[in-house]
Write a protein that holds these residues in place. Structure first.
Motif, PDB file in Angstrom:
ATOM      1  N   ALA A 162      53.945  43.530  42.099  1.00 49.01           N
ATOM      2  CA  ALA A 162      54.260  42.940  40.791  1.00 49.01           C
ATOM      3  C   ALA A 162      53.133  42.014  40.330  1.00 49.01           C
ATOM      4  O   ALA A 162      52.532  42.214  39.268  1.00 49.01           O
ATOM      5  CB  ALA A 162      55.586  42.190  40.859  1.00 49.01           C
ATOM      6  N   ASP A 163      52.839  41.010  41.134  1.00 56.54           N
ATOM      7  CA  ASP A 163      51.742  40.085  40.798  1.00 56.54           C
ATOM      8  C   ASP A 163      50.390  40.785  40.840  1.00 56.54           C
ATOM      9  O   ASP A 163      49.511  40.515  40.017  1.00 56.54           O
ATOM     10  CB  ASP A 163      51.736  38.901  41.767  1.00 56.54           C
ATOM     11  N   GLY A 164      50.247  41.676  41.813  1.00 52.94           N
ATOM     12  CA  GLY A 164      48.963  42.333  42.007  1.00 52.94           C
ATOM     13  C   GLY A 164      48.541  43.181  40.825  1.00 52.94           C
ATOM     14  O   GLY A 164      47.413  43.063  40.339  1.00 52.94           O
ATOM     15  N   PHE A 165      49.435  44.026  40.343  1.00 54.51           N
ATOM     16  CA  PHE A 165      49.075  44.898  39.225  1.00 54.51           C
ATOM     17  C   PHE A 165      48.947  44.121  37.917  1.00 54.51           C
ATOM     18  O   PHE A 165      48.159  44.493  37.042  1.00 54.51           O
ATOM     19  CB  PHE A 165      50.093  46.020  39.067  1.00 54.51           C
ATOM     20  N   TRP A 166      49.702  43.054  37.775  1.00 58.16           N
ATOM     21  CA  TRP A 166      49.568  42.227  36.575  1.00 58.16           C
ATOM     22  C   TRP A 166      48.176  41.590  36.525  1.00 58.16           C
ATOM     23  O   TRP A 166      47.478  41.668  35.519  1.00 58.16           O
ATOM     24  CB  TRP A 166      50.652  41.154  36.545  1.00 58.16           C
ATOM     25  N   ILE A 189      44.972  43.950  35.922  1.00 59.80           N
ATOM     26  CA  ILE A 189      44.590  44.293  34.557  1.00 59.80           C
ATOM     27  C   ILE A 189      44.382  43.054  33.695  1.00 59.80           C
ATOM     28  O   ILE A 189      43.328  42.875  33.072  1.00 59.80           O
ATOM     29  CB  ILE A 189      45.654  45.200  33.908  1.00 59.80           C
ATOM     30  N   HIS A 190      45.369  42.170  33.677  1.00 63.14           N
ATOM     31  CA  HIS A 190      45.351  41.051  32.731  1.00 63.14           C
ATOM     32  C   HIS A 190      44.437  39.918  33.174  1.00 63.14           C
ATOM     33  O   HIS A 190      43.930  39.164  32.333  1.00 63.14           O
ATOM     34  CB  HIS A 190      46.776  40.543  32.507  1.00 63.14           C
ATOM     35  N   ALA A 191      44.246  39.770  34.483  1.00 66.17           N
ATOM     36  CA  ALA A 191      43.329  38.739  34.976  1.00 66.17           C
ATOM     37  C   ALA A 191      41.997  39.333  35.422  1.00 66.17           C
ATOM     38  O   ALA A 191      41.174  38.623  36.023  1.00 66.17           O
ATOM     39  CB  ALA A 191      43.979  37.970  36.128  1.00 66.17           C
ATOM     40  N   LYS A 192      41.813  40.629  35.166  1.00 63.74           N
ATOM     41  CA  LYS A 192      40.546  41.312  35.474  1.00 63.74           C
ATOM     42  C   LYS A 192      40.182  41.203  36.955  1.00 63.74           C
ATOM     43  O   LYS A 192      39.017  40.996  37.313  1.00 63.74           O
ATOM     44  CB  LYS A 192      39.404  40.745  34.618  1.00 63.74           C
ATOM     45  N   ARG A 193      41.183  41.389  37.821  1.00 63.46           N
ATOM     46  CA  ARG A 193      40.918  41.332  39.259  1.00 63.46           C
ATOM     47  C   ARG A 193      40.460  42.678  39.823  1.00 63.46           C
ATOM     48  O   ARG A 193      40.059  42.750  40.988  1.00 63.46           O
ATOM     49  CB  ARG A 193      42.181  40.882  40.003  1.00 63.46           C
ATOM     50  N   GLY A 194      40.564  43.725  39.022  1.00 64.78           N
ATOM     51  CA  GLY A 194      40.145  45.041  39.470  1.00 64.78           C
ATOM     52  C   GLY A 194      38.827  45.457  38.849  1.00 64.78           C
ATOM     53  O   GLY A 194      38.297  44.772  37.972  1.00 64.78           O
ATOM     54  N   SER A 195      38.296  46.582  39.292  1.00 64.36           N
ATOM     55  CA  SER A 195      37.048  47.117  38.723  1.00 64.36           C
ATOM     56  C   SER A 195      37.099  48.629  38.803  1.00 64.36           C
ATOM     57  O   SER A 195      37.771  49.212  39.666  1.00 64.36           O
ATOM     58  CB  SER A 195      35.830  46.586  39.480  1.00 64.36           C
ATOM     59  N   TYR A 196      36.361  49.264  37.902  1.00 61.79           N
ATOM     60  CA  TYR A 196      36.304  50.715  37.905  1.00 61.79           C
ATOM     61  C   TYR A 196      35.553  51.238  39.127  1.00 61.79           C
ATOM     62  O   TYR A 196      35.856  52.322  39.627  1.00 61.79           O
ATOM     63  CB  TYR A 196      35.645  51.224  36.621  1.00 61.79           C
ATOM     64  N   SER A 197      34.583  50.488  39.596  1.00 61.72           N
ATOM     65  CA  SER A 197      33.838  50.925  40.782  1.00 61.72           C
ATOM     66  C   SER A 197      34.751  50.987  42.006  1.00 61.72           C
ATOM     67  O   SER A 197      34.701  51.943  42.789  1.00 61.72           O
ATOM     68  CB  SER A 197      32.657  49.981  41.045  1.00 61.72           C
ATOM     69  N   ALA A 198      35.618  49.976  42.166  1.00 62.02           N
ATOM     70  CA  ALA A 198      36.570  49.992  43.281  1.00 62.02           C
ATOM     71  C   ALA A 198      37.602  51.095  43.094  1.00 62.02           C
ATOM     72  O   ALA A 198      37.983  51.772  44.051  1.00 62.02           O
ATOM     73  CB  ALA A 198      37.266  48.634  43.394  1.00 62.02           C
ATOM     74  N   ALA A 199      38.059  51.292  41.852  1.00 58.11           N
ATOM     75  CA  ALA A 199      39.022  52.359  41.564  1.00 58.11           C
ATOM     76  C   ALA A 199      38.423  53.719  41.893  1.00 58.11           C
ATOM     77  O   ALA A 199      39.070  54.569  42.509  1.00 58.11           O
ATOM     78  CB  ALA A 199      39.443  52.294  40.101  1.00 58.11           C
ATOM     79  N   ASN A 200      37.162  53.928  41.494  1.00 55.53           N
ATOM     80  CA  ASN A 200      36.493  55.194  41.796  1.00 55.53           C
ATOM     81  C   ASN A 200      36.330  55.389  43.296  1.00 55.53           C
ATOM     82  O   ASN A 200      36.489  56.508  43.815  1.00 55.53           O
ATOM     83  CB  ASN A 200      35.118  55.240  41.127  1.00 55.53           C
ATOM     84  N   PHE A 201      36.034  54.304  44.003  1.00 52.27           N
ATOM     85  CA  PHE A 201      35.869  54.390  45.456  1.00 52.27           C
ATOM     86  C   PHE A 201      37.186  54.807  46.121  1.00 52.27           C
ATOM     87  O   PHE A 201      37.198  55.638  47.042  1.00 52.27           O
ATOM     88  CB  PHE A 201      35.408  53.050  46.015  1.00 52.27           C
ATOM     89  N   ILE A 202      38.297  54.243  45.662  1.00 54.21           N
ATOM     90  CA  ILE A 202      39.606  54.582  46.230  1.00 54.21           C
ATOM     91  C   ILE A 202      39.932  56.049  45.970  1.00 54.21           C
ATOM     92  O   ILE A 202      40.455  56.750  46.843  1.00 54.21           O
ATOM     93  CB  ILE A 202      40.697  53.667  45.651  1.00 54.21           C
TER      94      ILE A 202
END
Length: 225
Positions: A35-39, A42-55
């Motif tokens: 819940a907190d993680g996915f919020w 996206i909204h706090a910009k804790r993710g990145s496309y480079s990490a998403a692509n790596f996964i």
């Protein structure tokens, strides 16, 4: 001056590398605190496309490793008949179609997520797959037929965990209630089926059109001769 430029480039690369590691490490937080993680993803910009692509890439490789290295006791696969590109397509195509259809349908009903957000959330939701599959692939080579149930349990858990995370990702990204998220999960599946049908129909018409012009050309050549 050139020395300063070179140092700046090195520092920039280091910052990029550290950001990648931090956003990749954040996936471990996401899977245990969805819940907190996915919020925040996206909204706090804790993710990145480079990490998403790596996964996503790691998921693809894990799927192939599963076919290649899992013991025949729990998974009987003829490796000689495996087409790696087709196996990649069985993951990448549904992933792409899901992202497009989910974004398209939710946009019509006040969904807050962008297409990139949907992709990032979906990619991070795949994290448990390689984390669980890689150990049980290794474990499968040390178990007997009676102990194969442990592999089956781990395999099932990896899929259920990814499914649960995907639901939570869509709920946080689009800011929907749980009930509305489930409803749009079914709507997304229906939209995916419609999308696939239209694509198959489109390519069928294209192939028939190409075949018609080829036969027409052959007929013209035959008459000229």
């Amino acid at each position: 001056m050139s020395y300063v430029v070179e140092k700046f480039k090195v520092f920039g690369k280091k910052e990029t590398y550290l950001k990648f590691l931090n956003t990749l490490k954040y996936s471990l937080y996401v899977i245990f605190h969805p819940a907190d993680g996915f919020w925040d993803l996206i909204h706090a910009k804790r993710g990145s496309y480079s990490a998403a692509n790596f996964i996503v890439i790691l998921t693809l490789l894990t799927h192939v490793w599963k076919l290649r290295f899992t013991s025949f006791i729990v998974l009987d696969v003829n490796w000689e008949e495996v087409n790696i590109f087709m196996e990649f397509a069985t993951i990448l195509l549904p992933l792409a179609i899901f992202c497009i259809c989910n974004w398209a349908t939710t946009t019509l009903f006040d969904g807050k997520g962008k297409l990139g957000d949907v992709y990032m959330g979906t990619a991070y939701a795949l994290t448990p797959y390689p984390l669980i599959q890689i150990p049980i692939i290794i474990l499968s080579n040390f178990v007997t037929i009676e102990e194969a149930a442990f592999y089956n349990v781990g395999n099932t858990v990896s899929f259920l965990w990814c499914g649960m995370l995907l639901i939570m990702a869509m709920m946080m990204i689009h800011q929907y209630s749980f009930g509305k998220t489930l409803a749009f999960a079914f709507i997304t599946i229906f939209a995916m089926l419609v999308f696939i049908f239209i694509m198959l129909l489109f390519f069928s018409m294209i192939s028939q059109g190409i075949a018609y012009f080829i036969s027409l050309g052959r007929e013209v050549v035959f008459r000229l001769n």
